[in-house]
Write an enzyme that holds these catalytic residues in place. Sequence first.
Site, mmCIF file in Angstrom:
data_model
loop_
_atom_site.group_PDB
_atom_site.id
_atom_site.type_symbol
_atom_site.label_atom_id
_atom_site.label_comp_id
_atom_site.label_asym_id
_atom_site.label_seq_id
_atom_site.Cartn_x
_atom_site.Cartn_y
_atom_site.Cartn_z
ATOM 1 N N ASP A 32 73.972 68.581 18.166
ATOM 2 C CA ASP A 32 72.563 68.401 17.799
ATOM 3 C C ASP A 32 71.703 68.786 19.000
ATOM 4 O OD1 ASP A 32 71.319 66.369 15.314
ATOM 5 O OD2 ASP A 32 69.971 67.172 16.853
ATOM 6 N N ALA A 35 66.021 68.336 17.947
ATOM 7 C CA ALA A 35 64.717 68.864 17.511
ATOM 8 C C ALA A 35 64.106 67.903 16.492
ATOM 9 C CB ALA A 35 64.882 70.253 16.900
ATOM 10 N N GLY A 37 66.586 65.455 15.047
ATOM 11 C CA GLY A 37 67.528 64.333 15.141
ATOM 12 C C GLY A 37 67.126 63.415 16.283
ATOM 13 N N SER A 80 61.683 70.416 5.225
ATOM 14 C CA SER A 80 60.256 70.324 4.931
ATOM 15 C C SER A 80 59.611 71.638 4.503
ATOM 16 C CB SER A 80 59.477 69.737 6.109
ATOM 17 O OG SER A 80 58.091 69.832 5.854
ATOM 18 N N TYR A 143 60.616 77.644 3.039
ATOM 19 C CA TYR A 143 61.785 76.767 3.208
ATOM 20 C C TYR A 143 62.867 77.120 2.186
ATOM 21 C CZ TYR A 143 64.766 72.653 2.851
ATOM 22 O OH TYR A 143 65.857 71.828 2.774
ATOM 23 N N LYS A 147 66.739 78.482 2.621
ATOM 24 C CA LYS A 147 67.944 77.795 2.149
ATOM 25 C C LYS A 147 68.753 78.711 1.220
ATOM 26 C CE LYS A 147 68.895 74.096 3.331
ATOM 27 N NZ LYS A 147 69.533 73.653 4.609
ATOM 28 N N VAL A 187 58.970 62.054 1.494
ATOM 29 C CA VAL A 187 57.984 61.130 0.940
ATOM 30 C C VAL A 187 58.432 59.659 0.967
ATOM 31 C CG1 VAL A 187 58.690 61.414 -1.495
ATOM 32 C CG2 VAL A 187 56.329 60.827 -0.942
ATOM 33 N N ARG A 211 61.316 63.726 -9.100
ATOM 34 C CA ARG A 211 62.440 64.206 -8.293
ATOM 35 C C ARG A 211 63.706 63.448 -8.702
ATOM 36 N NH1 ARG A 211 59.156 67.385 -7.337
ATOM 37 N NH2 ARG A 211 58.387 68.219 -5.361
ATOM 38 N N ARG A 272 50.114 69.906 -3.120
ATOM 39 C CA ARG A 272 50.594 70.517 -1.884
ATOM 40 C C ARG A 272 51.094 71.934 -2.177
ATOM 41 N NH1 ARG A 272 55.495 67.454 1.077
ATOM 42 N NH2 ARG A 272 56.649 68.914 -0.222
HETATM 43 C C1 UD1 Z 1 62.309 69.629 -0.920
HETATM 44 C C2 UD1 Z 1 63.545 69.754 -1.807
HETATM 45 C C3 UD1 Z 1 64.622 68.795 -1.307
HETATM 46 C C4 UD1 Z 1 64.887 69.036 0.165
HETATM 47 C C5 UD1 Z 1 63.611 68.877 0.952
HETATM 48 C C6 UD1 Z 1 63.814 69.166 2.428
HETATM 49 C C7 UD1 Z 1 62.669 70.283 -4.037
HETATM 50 C C8 UD1 Z 1 62.446 69.807 -5.427
HETATM 51 N N1 UD1 Z 1 63.210 69.396 -3.179
HETATM 52 O O1 UD1 Z 1 61.827 68.336 -1.065
HETATM 53 O O2 UD1 Z 1 65.821 68.966 -2.044
HETATM 54 O O3 UD1 Z 1 65.803 68.113 0.589
HETATM 55 O O4 UD1 Z 1 62.652 69.814 0.432
HETATM 56 O O5 UD1 Z 1 62.642 69.010 3.131
HETATM 57 O O6 UD1 Z 1 62.396 71.409 -3.715
HETATM 58 N N2 UD1 Z 1 54.411 63.884 -1.235
HETATM 59 C C9 UD1 Z 1 53.260 63.132 -1.338
HETATM 60 N N3 UD1 Z 1 52.775 62.543 -0.204
HETATM 61 C C10 UD1 Z 1 53.367 62.676 1.006
HETATM 62 C C11 UD1 Z 1 54.543 63.460 1.098
HETATM 63 C C12 UD1 Z 1 55.029 64.065 -0.052
HETATM 64 O O7 UD1 Z 1 52.683 63.012 -2.423
HETATM 65 O O8 UD1 Z 1 52.860 62.098 1.989
HETATM 66 C C13 UD1 Z 1 54.950 64.506 -2.465
HETATM 67 C C14 UD1 Z 1 55.151 66.010 -2.347
HETATM 68 O O9 UD1 Z 1 53.983 66.714 -2.633
HETATM 69 C C15 UD1 Z 1 56.276 66.222 -3.364
HETATM 70 C C16 UD1 Z 1 57.065 64.918 -3.327
HETATM 71 O O10 UD1 Z 1 56.232 63.959 -2.704
HETATM 72 O O11 UD1 Z 1 55.744 66.403 -4.655
HETATM 73 C C17 UD1 Z 1 58.351 65.028 -2.510
HETATM 74 O O12 UD1 Z 1 58.027 65.645 -1.265
HETATM 75 P P1 UD1 Z 1 59.047 65.688 -0.045
HETATM 76 O O13 UD1 Z 1 59.624 64.368 0.193
HETATM 77 O O14 UD1 Z 1 58.375 66.390 1.085
HETATM 78 O O15 UD1 Z 1 60.253 66.566 -0.596
HETATM 79 P P2 UD1 Z 1 60.306 67.964 -1.446
HETATM 80 O O16 UD1 Z 1 59.388 68.955 -0.905
HETATM 81 O O17 UD1 Z 1 60.317 67.628 -2.895
#
Ligand code: UD1
Length: 320
Positions: A32, A35, A37, A80, A143, A147, A187, A211, A272
Amino acid sequence: MALYLVTGAAGFIGSNLVRALLARAEQVRGLDNFATGKPENLAELRSQIDFWESDILDPEAVRAAMEGVDFVLHQAALGSVPRSIADPARSNRVNVEGTLNVLVAARDAKVRRLVHASSSSVYGDTPTLPKREDMPPNPISPYSVSKLAAELYVRTFHRVYGLPTVCLRYFNIFGPRQLWDSQYSAVLAKFITRMLQGETCTIFGDGEQSRDFTYVENAVSANLLAATAPIDQVAGRFFNIATGTRISLNRAVTLLRGLTGYEGPVVHAPDRAGDVKHALADIGLAEKHLDYEPEVDFEEGLKRTVAWYREQSAARMVSA
Ligand code: UD1
């Protein structure tokens, strides 16, 4: 006893994997660069593993770390979607070039198997649910492009060099040790810690996005199964790793209010960029070929995660 190399060992999923491997009395080498971790994720384990503070972008370091390795669990990556939108070149370097370095070194060291952490994001925003591995990928953020490119490299190393590889498409993994204090945190880690501190959370959009949130123990067991499943059933393939259920963000917030006791407001902001609306996995292929089954469901995982962060914040308060 086999030697496992965990890249991203100090990260969220990597450090949970290290714990599971040690519990099985396996030999572990961790790599690791800190960055994203954190040293504290491995704190009490450092004497039990062979830890290398190195970067997957350094091919020589990766080559050296690969010596004598039987199994590679490649978790190191920059997560992210928003981070990748802010700096697509960096996400590409780490997720694609870094993976290529790991693949080259694994090929040359003739490892027995390489398990690669991929992402549900490769499916993009196509309306068909649940997502199956035979659906065409349709990435909608830098992103997810990174991947997908990494996955294709992994599969190509299987096809061209015969490297025994398995790709696991993780669906929104959550749980203890997930990075919570970054603007790029996932999130649930963000909302849990904010609610425990009595701080407001911001939902992007109407909160009806959903999700297949997957507790980290399920991802850990998928890795261990992928490393040991009969090679002819798994080599060169991709598997969804999820629970097969879908939770909206609004529902998650309601559950979190109950678990954390947070009664304050939750505010809304515009959608977003690069966000997928719904994600849900068909996990039939992993069930069939990996003997995978999600052992911890969303609500149980959420309970355990809140309990862990609560303990951490209590410990921080005591030490302060
Ligand atoms: C995406 C991938 C996931 C991967 C991750 C790595 C998809 C469906 N999922 O996650 O498999 O592991 O990237 O980073 O593509 N949100 C809010 N408020 C916040 C933060 C997030 O509303 O403060 C919302 C986002 O807009 C999103 C959801 O929560 O709709 C999940 O967001 P996040 O946890 O960042 O993950 P994904 O982008 O879905």
